[in-house]
Scaffold this active site. Sequence first.
Site, PDB file in Angstrom:
ATOM      1  N   HIS A 177      -7.177   4.348  12.827  1.00  0.00           N
ATOM      2  CA  HIS A 177      -7.245   3.358  11.346  1.00  0.00           C
ATOM      3  C   HIS A 177      -8.072   2.345  11.113  1.00  0.00           C
ATOM      4  O   HIS A 177      -7.652   1.314  11.650  1.00  0.00           O
ATOM      5  CB  HIS A 177      -5.525   3.593  10.273  1.00  0.00           C
ATOM      6  N   HIS A 195       2.151   8.851  14.430  1.00  0.00           N
ATOM      7  CA  HIS A 195       0.825   9.197  15.211  1.00  0.00           C
ATOM      8  C   HIS A 195       0.863   8.761  15.924  1.00  0.00           C
ATOM      9  O   HIS A 195       0.029   8.183  17.471  1.00  0.00           O
ATOM     10  CB  HIS A 195      -0.171   8.189  14.352  1.00  0.00           C
ATOM     11  N   SER A 216      -2.659  11.958   8.356  1.00  0.00           N
ATOM     12  CA  SER A 216      -1.356  12.221   8.152  1.00  0.00           C
ATOM     13  C   SER A 216      -0.539  13.215   8.351  1.00  0.00           C
ATOM     14  O   SER A 216      -0.568  13.487   6.742  1.00  0.00           O
ATOM     15  CB  SER A 216      -0.853  11.320   6.934  1.00  0.00           C
ATOM     16  N   MET A 253      -7.788   6.287   3.168  1.00  0.00           N
ATOM     17  CA  MET A 253      -7.825   4.886   3.658  1.00  0.00           C
ATOM     18  C   MET A 253      -8.766   4.972   5.117  1.00  0.00           C
ATOM     19  O   MET A 253      -8.374   4.510   5.942  1.00  0.00           O
ATOM     20  CB  MET A 253      -6.599   4.681   4.063  1.00  0.00           C
ATOM     21  N   SER A 254      -9.602   7.112   5.069  1.00  0.00           N
ATOM     22  CA  SER A 254      -9.813   6.705   6.668  1.00  0.00           C
ATOM     23  C   SER A 254     -11.352   7.592   6.129  1.00  0.00           C
ATOM     24  O   SER A 254     -11.331   7.661   5.322  1.00  0.00           O
ATOM     25  CB  SER A 254      -8.756   7.540   7.172  1.00  0.00           C
ATOM     26  N   ASN A 282      -0.210  12.983  -3.283  1.00  0.00           N
ATOM     27  CA  ASN A 282       0.182  12.190  -4.532  1.00  0.00           C
ATOM     28  C   ASN A 282      -0.344  11.757  -5.405  1.00  0.00           C
ATOM     29  O   ASN A 282      -1.639  12.306  -5.396  1.00  0.00           O
ATOM     30  CB  ASN A 282       0.854  10.245  -3.208  1.00  0.00           C
ATOM     31  N   TYR A 312      -7.177   0.412   9.130  1.00  0.00           N
ATOM     32  CA  TYR A 312      -6.038  -1.076   8.701  1.00  0.00           C
ATOM     33  C   TYR A 312      -5.281  -1.381   9.043  1.00  0.00           C
ATOM     34  O   TYR A 312      -4.995  -2.768   9.127  1.00  0.00           O
ATOM     35  CB  TYR A 312      -4.747  -0.516   6.601  1.00  0.00           C
ATOM     36  N   GLU A 313      -5.676  -1.098  10.756  1.00  0.00           N
ATOM     37  CA  GLU A 313      -5.333  -1.290  11.938  1.00  0.00           C
ATOM     38  C   GLU A 313      -5.517  -2.371  12.380  1.00  0.00           C
ATOM     39  O   GLU A 313      -4.876  -2.812  13.148  1.00  0.00           O
ATOM     40  CB  GLU A 313      -4.469  -0.167  12.855  1.00  0.00           C
ATOM     41  N   ALA A 329      -4.714  12.419   3.872  1.00  0.00           N
ATOM     42  CA  ALA A 329      -4.182  12.952   2.982  1.00  0.00           C
ATOM     43  C   ALA A 329      -3.859  12.190   2.322  1.00  0.00           C
ATOM     44  O   ALA A 329      -4.589  10.764   2.832  1.00  0.00           O
ATOM     45  CB  ALA A 329      -2.885  12.195   3.691  1.00  0.00           C
TER      46      ALA A 329
HETATM   47  N1  HPA Z   1      -3.715   5.969  -2.269  1.00  0.00           N
HETATM   48  C1  HPA Z   1      -4.586   5.820  -0.642  1.00  0.00           C
HETATM   49  N2  HPA Z   1      -4.190   6.725   0.126  1.00  0.00           N
HETATM   50  C2  HPA Z   1      -3.489   7.505   0.488  1.00  0.00           C
HETATM   51  C3  HPA Z   1      -3.268   7.805  -0.689  1.00  0.00           C
HETATM   52  C4  HPA Z   1      -2.741   7.298  -2.027  1.00  0.00           C
HETATM   53  O1  HPA Z   1      -2.667   7.553  -3.197  1.00  0.00           O
HETATM   54  N3  HPA Z   1      -2.164   8.948  -0.546  1.00  0.00           N
HETATM   55  C5  HPA Z   1      -2.555   9.238   0.879  1.00  0.00           C
HETATM   56  N4  HPA Z   1      -3.042   7.995   1.203  1.00  0.00           N
END
Ligand code: HPA
Length: 273
Positions: free
Chosen positions: A84, A62, A31, A212-213, A236, A86-87, A114
């Site tokens: 992904h 994407h 991402s 998530m990947s 983050n 989750y898609e 990410a």
């Molecule tokens: N959690 C899950 N997936 C993520 C996060 C997170 O804090 N930040 C970027 N992708």
Amino acid sequence: MPDLLTRLQESVGFVRAKISLNPVIAIILGSGLGPFADALEKATSVRTSDIPHYPRSTVEGHSGELVFGKIHGKDILAVKGRVHYYEGYSMEQVTYAVRMMHFLGIRSLIVTNAAGGLNPRFSPGDLMFITSHLNYFFDNPLRGINLDSLGPRFPDMEEDYDRAYIDMAEAIALELKVRTQRGVYCAHSGPTYETKSEVKMFQKMGVDAVGMSTIPEVIVARHQGMRVLGISCITNLGTGISATPLSHEEVTETANRVKESFQNLISEIIRKM
Ligand code: HPA
């Protein structure tokens, strides 16, 4: 529908007819990290929506592309816009590009993502070399009939992320004065970010970053005997650690902020691979 091997051969045949490069190194761009592909020289881009049997990505921002180009004179394949779990895709669809890589002759994979930082020493913007992972998808792309021509039934995961690559990449980061970390990556299906309780649980289990990947792709790459380097961009801090609610905007903003150092680091790593 034709079986997986036939579909892969058709997909790879389509791509081969469009390119003249023979990369042995590939990178999957996470991402916000897609702009790396723009830095490739003499690039040919193949839209994944044009490739027969290739799963379609649905996530905003994407654009699915396989970009073939050169860095420091080396042929590279960059996958922009990963698919992904989750898609709603199956594990087979999520790892389709990595399966194609086998037939394209790829031997080394750099996989990026990410991720949320759970280690209290981490700050947004840090880049983390993945040393190992915890698979919280509760699913595995190798479940089902094994493709013996691609890899073993029970692949060893001891050297999941290549130690020599991590050492080499860390030395380059030091030279470039890019702040990096090492740590354990955990991923789950998403698309929800973690709850505070999940973050606490993952921290207790020794997780440094969560996303998530990546894990499905790494499992398939290792099944095929490819060497893997995994890099998480800590965009983050995890839920409950971060002072503000998590958002996709924060994720893409941070990824955008570190774009330059990320690109410099990756291209130097590729030079030495
Ligand atoms: N959690 C899950 N997936 C993520 C996060 C997170 O804090 N930040 C970027 N992708």
